[in-house]
Design an enzyme around this catalytic site. Sequence first.
Site, PDB file in Angstrom:
ATOM      1  NE  ARG A   1      72.965  90.012  68.221  1.00 47.92           N
ATOM      2  CZ  ARG A   1      72.548  90.916  67.327  1.00 47.92           C
ATOM      3  NH1 ARG A   1      72.912  92.183  67.440  1.00 47.92           N
ATOM      4  NH2 ARG A   1      71.758  90.569  66.330  1.00 47.92           N
TER       5      ARG A   1
ATOM      6  NE  ARG B   1      73.666  97.284  68.296  1.00 48.09           N
ATOM      7  CZ  ARG B   1      72.897  96.657  67.398  1.00 48.09           C
ATOM      8  NH1 ARG B   1      73.261  95.492  66.912  1.00 48.09           N
ATOM      9  NH2 ARG B   1      71.778  97.205  66.962  1.00 48.09           N
TER      10      ARG B   1
ATOM     11  CE  LYS C   1      71.846  97.716  63.788  1.00 47.57           C
ATOM     12  NZ  LYS C   1      71.613  96.456  63.050  1.00 47.57           N
TER      13      LYS C   1
ATOM     14  CE  LYS D   1      76.356  96.294  63.688  1.00 51.72           C
ATOM     15  NZ  LYS D   1      75.905  95.361  62.641  1.00 51.72           N
TER      16      LYS D   1
ATOM     17  CB  CYS E   1      72.320  86.335  57.868  1.00 46.75           C
ATOM     18  SG  CYS E   1      70.843  86.197  56.854  1.00 46.75           S
TER      19      CYS E   1
ATOM     20  CB  CYS F   1      65.621  86.860  60.927  1.00 44.55           C
ATOM     21  SG  CYS F   1      65.825  88.606  60.558  1.00 44.55           S
TER      22      CYS F   1
ATOM     23  CB  CYS G   1      66.501  90.936  54.268  1.00 44.17           C
ATOM     24  SG  CYS G   1      67.281  91.753  55.675  1.00 44.17           S
TER      25      CYS G   1
ATOM     26  CB  CYS H   1      73.071  89.931  59.412  1.00 38.01           C
ATOM     27  SG  CYS H   1      71.776  91.111  59.855  1.00 38.01           S
TER      28      CYS H   1
HETATM   29 FE1  SRM Z   1      72.157  92.049  61.916  1.00 41.12          FE
HETATM   30  C1  SRM Z   1      69.029  93.273  62.342  1.00 41.12           C
HETATM   31  C2  SRM Z   1      71.189  89.061  63.056  1.00 41.12           C
HETATM   32  C3  SRM Z   1      75.390  91.130  62.146  1.00 41.12           C
HETATM   33  C4  SRM Z   1      73.000  94.660  59.889  1.00 41.12           C
HETATM   34  N1  SRM Z   1      70.412  91.321  62.632  1.00 41.12           N
HETATM   35  C5  SRM Z   1      69.237  92.005  62.767  1.00 41.12           C
HETATM   36  C6  SRM Z   1      68.205  91.173  63.513  1.00 41.12           C
HETATM   37  C7  SRM Z   1      68.297  91.488  64.962  1.00 41.12           C
HETATM   38  C8  SRM Z   1      66.766  91.266  62.972  1.00 41.12           C
HETATM   39  C9  SRM Z   1      65.833  92.278  63.573  1.00 41.12           C
HETATM   40  O1  SRM Z   1      66.197  93.463  63.705  1.00 41.12           O
HETATM   41  O2  SRM Z   1      64.724  91.890  63.876  1.00 41.12           O
HETATM   42  C10 SRM Z   1      68.755  89.743  63.192  1.00 41.12           C
HETATM   43  C11 SRM Z   1      68.384  88.648  64.174  1.00 41.12           C
HETATM   44  C12 SRM Z   1      68.150  87.359  63.436  1.00 41.12           C
HETATM   45  C13 SRM Z   1      68.031  86.169  64.284  1.00 41.12           C
HETATM   46  O3  SRM Z   1      66.932  85.585  64.344  1.00 41.12           O
HETATM   47  O4  SRM Z   1      69.016  85.750  64.880  1.00 41.12           O
HETATM   48  C14 SRM Z   1      70.216  90.031  62.970  1.00 41.12           C
HETATM   49  N2  SRM Z   1      73.100  90.454  62.628  1.00 41.12           N
HETATM   50  C15 SRM Z   1      72.529  89.286  62.982  1.00 41.12           C
HETATM   51  C16 SRM Z   1      73.572  88.212  63.229  1.00 41.12           C
HETATM   52  C17 SRM Z   1      73.189  87.240  64.331  1.00 41.12           C
HETATM   53  C18 SRM Z   1      73.812  87.477  61.915  1.00 41.12           C
HETATM   54  C19 SRM Z   1      74.614  86.210  61.975  1.00 41.12           C
HETATM   55  O5  SRM Z   1      74.296  85.362  61.156  1.00 41.12           O
HETATM   56  O6  SRM Z   1      75.565  86.099  62.755  1.00 41.12           O
HETATM   57  C20 SRM Z   1      74.790  89.100  63.524  1.00 41.12           C
HETATM   58  C21 SRM Z   1      74.902  89.464  64.975  1.00 41.12           C
HETATM   59  C22 SRM Z   1      76.107  90.298  65.231  1.00 41.12           C
HETATM   60  C23 SRM Z   1      76.376  90.587  66.679  1.00 41.12           C
HETATM   61  O7  SRM Z   1      76.812  89.677  67.368  1.00 41.12           O
HETATM   62  O8  SRM Z   1      76.217  91.737  67.088  1.00 41.12           O
HETATM   63  C24 SRM Z   1      74.433  90.338  62.724  1.00 41.12           C
HETATM   64  N3  SRM Z   1      73.914  92.817  61.216  1.00 41.12           N
HETATM   65  C25 SRM Z   1      75.122  92.204  61.312  1.00 41.12           C
HETATM   66  C26 SRM Z   1      76.054  92.801  60.396  1.00 41.12           C
HETATM   67  C27 SRM Z   1      77.490  92.362  60.151  1.00 41.12           C
HETATM   68  C28 SRM Z   1      78.472  93.118  60.969  1.00 41.12           C
HETATM   69  O9  SRM Z   1      78.116  93.923  61.822  1.00 41.12           O
HETATM   70  O10 SRM Z   1      79.664  92.918  60.735  1.00 41.12           O
HETATM   71  C29 SRM Z   1      75.362  93.798  59.719  1.00 41.12           C
HETATM   72  C30 SRM Z   1      75.893  94.663  58.547  1.00 41.12           C
HETATM   73  C31 SRM Z   1      76.877  95.664  58.962  1.00 41.12           C
HETATM   74  C32 SRM Z   1      76.185  96.923  59.366  1.00 41.12           C
HETATM   75  O11 SRM Z   1      75.754  97.030  60.508  1.00 41.12           O
HETATM   76  O12 SRM Z   1      76.041  97.790  58.518  1.00 41.12           O
HETATM   77  C33 SRM Z   1      74.021  93.807  60.261  1.00 41.12           C
HETATM   78  N4  SRM Z   1      71.195  93.718  61.274  1.00 41.12           N
HETATM   79  C34 SRM Z   1      71.719  94.643  60.415  1.00 41.12           C
HETATM   80  C35 SRM Z   1      70.705  95.622  60.129  1.00 41.12           C
HETATM   81  C36 SRM Z   1      70.847  96.870  59.227  1.00 41.12           C
HETATM   82  C37 SRM Z   1      71.402  98.024  59.954  1.00 41.12           C
HETATM   83  C38 SRM Z   1      71.329  99.308  59.171  1.00 41.12           C
HETATM   84  O13 SRM Z   1      72.320 100.047  59.141  1.00 41.12           O
HETATM   85  O14 SRM Z   1      70.287  99.585  58.589  1.00 41.12           O
HETATM   86  C39 SRM Z   1      69.539  95.218  60.831  1.00 41.12           C
HETATM   87  C40 SRM Z   1      68.163  95.910  60.836  1.00 41.12           C
HETATM   88  C41 SRM Z   1      68.124  97.113  61.694  1.00 41.12           C
HETATM   89  O15 SRM Z   1      69.008  97.396  62.499  1.00 41.12           O
HETATM   90  O16 SRM Z   1      67.140  97.842  61.555  1.00 41.12           O
HETATM   91  C42 SRM Z   1      69.894  94.015  61.531  1.00 41.12           C
HETATM   92 FE1  SF4 Z   2      67.631  88.794  59.203  1.00 40.86          FE
HETATM   93 FE2  SF4 Z   2      68.241  90.193  57.061  1.00 40.86          FE
HETATM   94 FE3  SF4 Z   2      69.960  90.032  59.074  1.00 40.86          FE
HETATM   95 FE4  SF4 Z   2      69.545  87.927  57.572  1.00 40.86          FE
HETATM   96  S1  SF4 Z   2      70.400  89.865  56.862  1.00 40.86           S
HETATM   97  S2  SF4 Z   2      69.576  87.951  59.825  1.00 40.86           S
HETATM   98  S3  SF4 Z   2      67.414  88.105  57.059  1.00 40.86           S
HETATM   99  S4  SF4 Z   2      67.998  91.008  59.161  1.00 40.86           S
END
Ligand code: SRM
Ligand code: SF4
Length: 573
Positions: A84, A153, A217, A219, A438, A444, A483, A487
């Site tokens: 990323r 981030r 994390k 943000k 997402c 993922c 899930c 994201c």
């Molecule tokens: Fe996310 C984990 C993709 C925005 C909440 N996110 C992941 C992972 C890295 C999976 C993993 O941990 O193994 C995903 C990678 C998938 C892949 O194959 O690409 C992933 N997240 C993404 C992206 C690429 C989704 C997209 O379609 O664009 C976004 C990348 C953002 C960036 O550039 O930094 C992305 N993730 C978000 C958002 C939206 C936002 O921030 O506005 C959220 C919800 C907001 C929040 O943080 O509360 C989000 N991602 C999570 C979480 C849950 C965090 C938590 O509080 O529990 C995880 C899992 C974790 O961290 O344990 C996660």
């Molecule tokens: Fe993966 Fe869940 Fe984030 Fe979708 S919402 S990219 S399935 S961790």
Amino acid sequence: MINITPEELELELARRVEVERIKDKSNYLRGTLVQSLQDPLTGALAEDDTQLSKYHGIYQQDDRDLRDERRKQKLEPHFQFLVRIRVPGGVCTPTQWLEVDRIANTWCNNSIRLTTRQAYQLHGIVKRNLKVTIAAINGALMDTIAACGDVNRNVMSTANPEQSRLHTEVYEYARCLNEYLTPRTTAYHEIWLDEKLLSTTRQDEEPIYGKHYLPRKFKIALAIPPSNDVDLFANDLGFIAIVEDGQLLGFNVTVGGGLSMTHGETETYPRLADVIGYCPKNKTLQVAEEIVKIQRDFGDRTNRKHARFKYTIDDRGTDWLKIELNNRLGWTIDPPRAFTFEHSGDRYGWVEGIDDHWHHTLFIPNGRIVDTEAYPVMTGLREIAKVHEGDFRLTANQNLVIGQVSSKQKPVIDALLKKYQLLGAEQLTALRLNAMACVAFPTCGLAMAESERYLPSLIDKLDIILKETGLENEPILIRMTGCPNGCARSSLGEIGFIGKAPGKYNLYLGAGFHGQRLNKLYRENINEEQIIAELGPILHRYSREREAGERLGDFVIRTGYVKAVLAGKNFHS
Ligand code: SRM
Ligand code: SF4
């Protein structure tokens, strides 16, 4: 953790979760990454290093489409890595675009993903190509450090360019915050860029984070009303620009947003941020630093599902937070100032900016830049980047702004958009233009259901209903995630889907159109046929009975399909 004896630290670490122990012994994020990268016997990193690599912007994954087959053949999973790239405020140059494109087509899976946080993601990199990939990113004056991990981030800021001077000024704050909160360890340079640092330049201090970084994390986003395109309230910390007579005065400060939850565990829930006050613009970095330090010191390090800032705030209250913040600042933040958000989506097509420059917002389905016969977007954007003299802006809705185009160059860009058939917004329903999904399968590791690969075909079916009901030009926010991590900010969809199992989703309704209200569970564990059967009648009724200007999210609450969610804590009740 501050003022603690070695014995107390030992005890504390025993109590903490595994990731905390890994951070503790990592020597400021170094771990054994160098050895892991050199190990020729496996395509994977050593287990602890898979946690540490995240702080360097790298996730170990395996291709889930191939998992069963590899298992049958008794092979290790097809390990590959996601990288990323941070792009503060989403702004980058055409040269950087061309370099990301080259990297994607040299060491990755020939595609680029524009993320929901204005960053780039590259997938499918094998271990032996990781270092060369990171070095090439660094060569393009970009980085991947802190793109993931328990740190701040990529900082977001409004990309919608109606107010360009303001955009530039607010963007500068995003860039500075991003820089200021970047970990200071030189591990990244030593491991990925082979920089042989002298003992005097080697950095082993983290003045803001400390040795254990944050509990989870963190943000940050900045928004310029009336646009809430960054979904500010979903962030741990937010800054809402307060503008008078066209001048930026300062920011309202918001705290405690976060959208993730776990199915079946009601003590986890999405939460929108609270507005706690106003700070003049010259205090922005100080406020951010102190808030980050409060979370560092008070966040829960014993349970990762309860470790985000939103829980620190719900456990202790915003009054406590304000007192703690004012004490640390040494001055008192003012009460919040008035502001109004009107929308959270992107404005498509050309918008005139200042100084005879224009911006074109291009719809990128789910942020995926990959060539198909019908949509050669990767080639088209490469050709545009070769001649473009302005900038590119990645939006938080996974779209792309071709920014700062002079009126002289506008016809050239227009001709290229036409030549490569890059979709004009007018050809698509407003539902599709406001859709986000997402990544989910196949990369993922946490996905329970398809998202990016499925939502477009579901929208094909919903489009039929929209045409029947005359709603095709009505903007409706639709969001899908594979899930409940959220994201693609599914909890902020007027129609939201969260994957439960292959082909099965929970359906949520009733979020606010400008990101001001969460949605609510309406139906559980339903398949496509059931989704259409549920949404069809609601959309028909909406087309007949909505009041002037009434958004779908408000309509489903007024007509009793769901109750309004007024606080994250009540999301499940
Ligand atoms: Fe996310 C984990 C993709 C925005 C909440 N996110 C992941 C992972 C890295 C999976 C993993 O941990 O193994 C995903 C990678 C998938 C892949 O194959 O690409 C992933 N997240 C993404 C992206 C690429 C989704 C997209 O379609 O664009 C976004 C990348 C953002 C960036 O550039 O930094 C992305 N993730 C978000 C958002 C939206 C936002 O921030 O506005 C959220 C919800 C907001 C929040 O943080 O509360 C989000 N991602 C999570 C979480 C849950 C965090 C938590 O509080 O529990 C995880 C899992 C974790 O961290 O344990 C996660
Ligand atoms: Fe993966 Fe869940 Fe984030 Fe979708 S919402 S990219 S399935 S961790």
